[in-house]
Scaffold this motif. Structure first.
Motif, PDB file in Angstrom:
ATOM      1  N   ALA A  87       0.704  -1.182   0.366  1.00 55.87           N
ATOM      2  CA  ALA A  87      -0.362  -0.416   0.077  1.00 55.87           C
ATOM      3  C   ALA A  87       1.069   0.990  -0.129  1.00 55.87           C
ATOM      4  O   ALA A  87       0.223   2.458  -0.327  1.00 55.87           O
ATOM      5  N   LEU A  88       2.234   1.026  -0.093  1.00 56.77           N
ATOM      6  CA  LEU A  88       2.831   1.930   0.154  1.00 56.77           C
ATOM      7  C   LEU A  88       2.964   2.697  -0.367  1.00 56.77           C
ATOM      8  O   LEU A  88       2.546   4.505  -0.657  1.00 56.77           O
ATOM      9  N   ASP A  89       3.055   3.144  -1.784  1.00 55.28           N
ATOM     10  CA  ASP A  89       2.764   4.036  -3.476  1.00 55.28           C
ATOM     11  C   ASP A  89       1.031   4.077  -4.056  1.00 55.28           C
ATOM     12  O   ASP A  89       1.470   4.564  -4.222  1.00 55.28           O
ATOM     13  N   LYS A  90       0.591   3.498  -3.512  1.00 51.70           N
ATOM     14  CA  LYS A  90      -0.488   3.051  -3.480  1.00 51.70           C
ATOM     15  C   LYS A  90      -1.576   4.493  -3.885  1.00 51.70           C
ATOM     16  O   LYS A  90      -1.219   4.608  -2.424  1.00 51.70           O
ATOM     17  N   THR A  91      -2.099   4.338  -4.378  1.00 53.86           N
ATOM     18  CA  THR A  91      -3.915   6.044  -4.639  1.00 53.86           C
ATOM     19  C   THR A  91      -4.652   4.941  -3.716  1.00 53.86           C
ATOM     20  O   THR A  91      -4.786   3.630  -2.922  1.00 53.86           O
ATOM     21  N   GLU A  92      -5.663   5.408  -3.429  1.00 51.52           N
ATOM     22  CA  GLU A  92      -6.973   5.053  -2.228  1.00 51.52           C
ATOM     23  C   GLU A  92      -7.215   3.740  -2.878  1.00 51.52           C
ATOM     24  O   GLU A  92      -8.004   3.165  -2.509  1.00 51.52           O
ATOM     25  N   ALA A  93      -7.765   3.896  -3.827  1.00 52.00           N
ATOM     26  CA  ALA A  93      -8.737   2.789  -4.865  1.00 52.00           C
ATOM     27  C   ALA A  93      -7.933   1.870  -4.844  1.00 52.00           C
ATOM     28  O   ALA A  93      -7.988   0.628  -5.064  1.00 52.00           O
ATOM     29  N   GLU A  94      -6.364   2.022  -5.156  1.00 45.62           N
ATOM     30  CA  GLU A  94      -5.612   0.511  -5.869  1.00 45.62           C
ATOM     31  C   GLU A  94      -5.211  -0.539  -4.588  1.00 45.62           C
ATOM     32  O   GLU A  94      -5.449  -1.347  -4.067  1.00 45.62           O
ATOM     33  N   THR A  95      -5.186   0.587  -3.244  1.00 41.68           N
ATOM     34  CA  THR A  95      -5.238  -0.041  -1.769  1.00 41.68           C
ATOM     35  C   THR A  95      -6.613  -0.548  -1.726  1.00 41.68           C
ATOM     36  O   THR A  95      -6.636  -2.034  -0.979  1.00 41.68           O
ATOM     37  N   GLU A  96      -7.333   0.079  -1.119  1.00 41.29           N
ATOM     38  CA  GLU A  96      -9.567  -0.846  -1.409  1.00 41.29           C
ATOM     39  C   GLU A  96      -9.243  -1.773  -2.074  1.00 41.29           C
ATOM     40  O   GLU A  96     -10.102  -2.527  -1.235  1.00 41.29           O
ATOM     41  N   ALA A  97      -8.711  -2.019  -3.117  1.00 42.54           N
ATOM     42  CA  ALA A  97      -8.502  -3.171  -3.835  1.00 42.54           C
ATOM     43  C   ALA A  97      -8.620  -4.017  -3.258  1.00 42.54           C
ATOM     44  O   ALA A  97      -8.726  -5.328  -3.708  1.00 42.54           O
ATOM     45  N   GLN A  98      -6.948  -3.932  -2.818  1.00 40.39           N
ATOM     46  CA  GLN A  98      -6.166  -5.159  -2.073  1.00 40.39           C
ATOM     47  C   GLN A  98      -7.042  -5.205  -0.950  1.00 40.39           C
ATOM     48  O   GLN A  98      -6.818  -6.839  -0.976  1.00 40.39           O
ATOM     49  N   TRP A  99      -6.903  -4.430  -0.532  1.00 40.32           N
ATOM     50  CA  TRP A  99      -8.622  -4.821   1.166  1.00 40.32           C
ATOM     51  C   TRP A  99      -9.746  -5.605   0.461  1.00 40.32           C
ATOM     52  O   TRP A  99      -9.718  -6.940   1.624  1.00 40.32           O
ATOM     53  N   ALA A 100      -9.648  -5.042  -0.258  1.00 33.42           N
ATOM     54  CA  ALA A 100     -11.407  -5.787  -1.184  1.00 33.42           C
ATOM     55  C   ALA A 100     -11.133  -7.704  -0.970  1.00 33.42           C
ATOM     56  O   ALA A 100     -11.617  -8.128  -1.020  1.00 33.42           O
ATOM     57  N   VAL A 101     -10.221  -8.236  -1.390  1.00 31.09           N
ATOM     58  CA  VAL A 101     -10.044  -9.295  -1.456  1.00 31.09           C
ATOM     59  C   VAL A 101      -9.911 -10.174  -0.503  1.00 31.09           C
ATOM     60  O   VAL A 101     -10.191 -11.140  -0.533  1.00 31.09           O
ATOM     61  N   TRP A 102      -8.943  -9.162   0.510  1.00 31.48           N
ATOM     62  CA  TRP A 102      -9.119 -10.483   2.084  1.00 31.48           C
ATOM     63  C   TRP A 102     -10.515  -9.761   2.356  1.00 31.48           C
ATOM     64  O   TRP A 102     -10.752 -11.063   3.067  1.00 31.48           O
ATOM     65  N   ARG A 103     -11.291  -9.389   2.329  1.00 36.50           N
ATOM     66  CA  ARG A 103     -13.010  -9.291   2.777  1.00 36.50           C
ATOM     67  C   ARG A 103     -12.952  -9.931   2.225  1.00 36.50           C
ATOM     68  O   ARG A 103     -14.241 -10.964   2.674  1.00 36.50           O
ATOM     69  N   LYS A 104     -12.968 -10.471   0.513  1.00 28.33           N
ATOM     70  CA  LYS A 104     -13.814 -11.405  -0.025  1.00 28.33           C
ATOM     71  C   LYS A 104     -13.679 -12.952   0.793  1.00 28.33           C
ATOM     72  O   LYS A 104     -13.907 -14.204   1.255  1.00 28.33           O
ATOM     73  N   ILE A 105     -12.299 -13.263   1.669  1.00 28.96           N
ATOM     74  CA  ILE A 105     -10.864 -14.331   1.466  1.00 28.96           C
ATOM     75  C   ILE A 105     -12.124 -14.765   3.324  1.00 28.96           C
ATOM     76  O   ILE A 105     -12.383 -15.512   2.887  1.00 28.96           O
ATOM     77  N   ARG A 106     -11.601 -13.674   3.968  1.00 27.03           N
ATOM     78  CA  ARG A 106     -12.755 -14.003   4.726  1.00 27.03           C
ATOM     79  C   ARG A 106     -14.016 -14.509   5.336  1.00 27.03           C
ATOM     80  O   ARG A 106     -14.537 -14.787   6.468  1.00 27.03           O
ATOM     81  N   ALA A 107     -14.823 -13.537   4.128  1.00 25.01           N
ATOM     82  CA  ALA A 107     -16.174 -13.862   4.274  1.00 25.01           C
ATOM     83  C   ALA A 107     -16.335 -15.601   3.672  1.00 25.01           C
ATOM     84  O   ALA A 107     -17.545 -15.612   4.121  1.00 25.01           O
ATOM     85  N   THR A 108     -15.493 -16.170   2.800  1.00 26.08           N
ATOM     86  CA  THR A 108     -15.441 -17.552   3.052  1.00 26.08           C
ATOM     87  C   THR A 108     -15.449 -18.258   4.230  1.00 26.08           C
ATOM     88  O   THR A 108     -15.753 -19.637   3.740  1.00 26.08           O
ATOM     89  N   TYR A 109     -14.553 -17.481   4.927  1.00 26.24           N
ATOM     90  CA  TYR A 109     -14.454 -18.513   6.114  1.00 26.24           C
ATOM     91  C   TYR A 109     -14.692 -17.327   7.395  1.00 26.24           C
ATOM     92  O   TYR A 109     -13.928 -17.047   8.318  1.00 26.24           O
ATOM     93  N   PRO A 110     -16.088 -17.428   8.423  1.00 31.43           N
ATOM     94  CA  PRO A 110     -16.370 -16.067   8.770  1.00 31.43           C
ATOM     95  C   PRO A 110     -16.174 -17.588   9.692  1.00 31.43           C
ATOM     96  O   PRO A 110     -16.328 -16.325  10.692  1.00 31.43           O
ATOM     97  N   ASP A 111     -15.970 -18.329  10.420  1.00 35.64           N
ATOM     98  CA  ASP A 111     -16.263 -19.286  11.582  1.00 35.64           C
ATOM     99  C   ASP A 111     -14.651 -18.962  12.371  1.00 35.64           C
ATOM    100  O   ASP A 111     -14.437 -19.736  13.262  1.00 35.64           O
ATOM    101  N   LEU A 112     -13.605 -18.581  11.408  1.00 42.48           N
ATOM    102  CA  LEU A 112     -12.079 -19.110  11.610  1.00 42.48           C
ATOM    103  C   LEU A 112     -11.608 -17.438  12.365  1.00 42.48           C
ATOM    104  O   LEU A 112     -12.186 -16.391  12.421  1.00 42.48           O
ATOM    105  N   LYS A 113     -10.716 -18.173  13.322  1.00 42.71           N
ATOM    106  CA  LYS A 113     -10.285 -16.848  14.244  1.00 42.71           C
ATOM    107  C   LYS A 113      -8.625 -16.050  13.851  1.00 42.71           C
ATOM    108  O   LYS A 113      -7.993 -17.293  13.882  1.00 42.71           O
ATOM    109  N   PHE A 114      -8.288 -15.352  13.497  1.00 39.63           N
ATOM    110  CA  PHE A 114      -7.299 -15.252  13.480  1.00 39.63           C
ATOM    111  C   PHE A 114      -6.966 -13.493  14.347  1.00 39.63           C
ATOM    112  O   PHE A 114      -7.563 -12.830  14.873  1.00 39.63           O
ATOM    113  N   TYR A 115      -5.835 -13.657  14.436  1.00 38.10           N
ATOM    114  CA  TYR A 115      -5.194 -12.715  15.277  1.00 38.10           C
ATOM    115  C   TYR A 115      -3.276 -12.317  14.200  1.00 38.10           C
ATOM    116  O   TYR A 115      -3.308 -12.918  13.801  1.00 38.10           O
ATOM    117  N   HIS A 116      -3.435 -10.945  14.473  1.00 32.99           N
ATOM    118  CA  HIS A 116      -2.997 -10.471  13.184  1.00 32.99           C
ATOM    119  C   HIS A 116      -2.022  -9.110  13.868  1.00 32.99           C
ATOM    120  O   HIS A 116      -1.864  -8.349  14.741  1.00 32.99           O
TER     121      HIS A 116
END
Length: 312
Positions: A87-116
């Motif tokens: 995300a270092l040199d990315k625009t807000e839209a480019e950064t959002e697109a990356q996080w959107a993929v992660w949200r999609k992955i998390r939605a596939t496994y809603p019951d898994l516990k993650f520590y970040h």
């Protein structure tokens, strides 16, 4: 009784890479692993480097599915940082697109516990962008974290999650160390933990390791030159701190995309490779393939570490 020489041979500086599946590290003075059961098992999934269009979504799902199928009982997952590509040199839209993929992955496994844990590539911009997301605010929001460093307890073990990446003195991004506020918090946290309770430290960048020497041509000048972004520059100070708290048993990290076990003053330092391997390329990175780490923790403060190449 195991001699010091044998221990150094078994648990000293060492890197392991491709062609060794799985890779395991038993702990000294542990009982027969086949006759005792761990109190806790978790998967360390670090350096996913997610972005659209490179197969990262499918790759991460493949890794998680493999873990759920092969490992059966997992208490939780630890994300070791660098979850998004960058995300270092990315625009807000480019950064959002990356996080959107992660949200999609998390939605596939809603019951898994993650520590970040926060990685250097998770932070938006070299300097704070708009008031909406200053500094590390965006990644904190994505993970539901109140602070970039924190502690939690599970099954008799205490976990301390650190924030490795800090701006350099000249304001540029980044170097590996703890800022003064975080260091004071860490010292107090260790004092507050009962001395008989085992502790695991989680950081994105290795606190101590051999792999930072091997990540790149770091001896081309005729001397070893390890960048301050490759390993904690306050490593010696942290090692001394851990020495005074004998219940600190393990430090785990990612960042380097290589696999390592190093033991120094009875603390085990493990670097857990990368889920993305060579940034989702088919070839291994410096002999290390895509993988995750499995940790088993025992009541007596010992543990096992195994690196598993899931993309086989």
């Amino acid at each position: 009784m195991i001699s010091r020489r044998k221990l150094l041979k078994l648990f000293g500086m060492g890197t392991v890479g491709a062609g060794m599946l799985p890779i395991s590290c038993a702990v000294p003075n542990a009982k027969d692993e086949t006759k005792r059961k761990p109190v806790l098992r978790f998967a360390h999934v670090t350096d996913m480097h997610i972005e659209p269009g490179i197969g990262a979504e499918e790759g991460v799902k493949k890794c998680i599915d493999y873990i759920l199928e092969k490992e059966k009982s997992i208490d939780f997952f630890v994300n070791g940082g660098d979850l998004i590509m960058d995300a270092l040199d990315k625009t807000e839209a480019e950064t959002e697109a990356q996080w959107a993929v992660w949200r999609k992955i998390r939605a596939t496994y809603p019951d898994l516990k993650f520590y970040h844990c926060i990685g250097n590539h998770d932070v938006w911009g070299k300097t704070p962008h708009e008031e909406k997301y200053p500094g590390k605010a965006w990644v904190l929001k994505e993970h539901g974290m109140d602070s970039p460093y924190y502690t939690f307890e599970s099954h008799g073990w205490q976990f301390i999650v650190l924030d490795s990446t800090q701006p350099k003195d000249d304001g540029t991004w980044y170097t590996a160390n703890l800022d003064s506020k975080q260091r004071a918090w860490l010292e107090q946290t260790l004092k507050d933990i009962p001395s008989e309770k085992p502790v695991m430290i989680i950081s994105h960048i290795p606190i101590l390791g051999a792999t930072p020497f091997l990540d790149g041509d770091n001896a081309k000048t005729g001397n070893w030159v390890v960048p301050g972004a490759w390993m904690h520059t306050d490593a010696k100070s942290l090692v001394n701190l851990f020495y005074n708290h004998k219940n600190v048993k393990v430090c785990i990290s990612g960042h380097i995309h290589l696999v390592e076990t190093l033991v120094y003053h009875d603390v085990h330092y493990h670097c857990s490779g990368a889920v993305c391997g060579n940034w989702w390329n088919d070839e291994p990175y410096e002999l290390t393939n895509k993988g995750y780490a499995l940790f088993e923790l025992f009541e007596d403060g010992t543990h096992t570490f195994k690196y598993v190449e899931y993309d086989v």
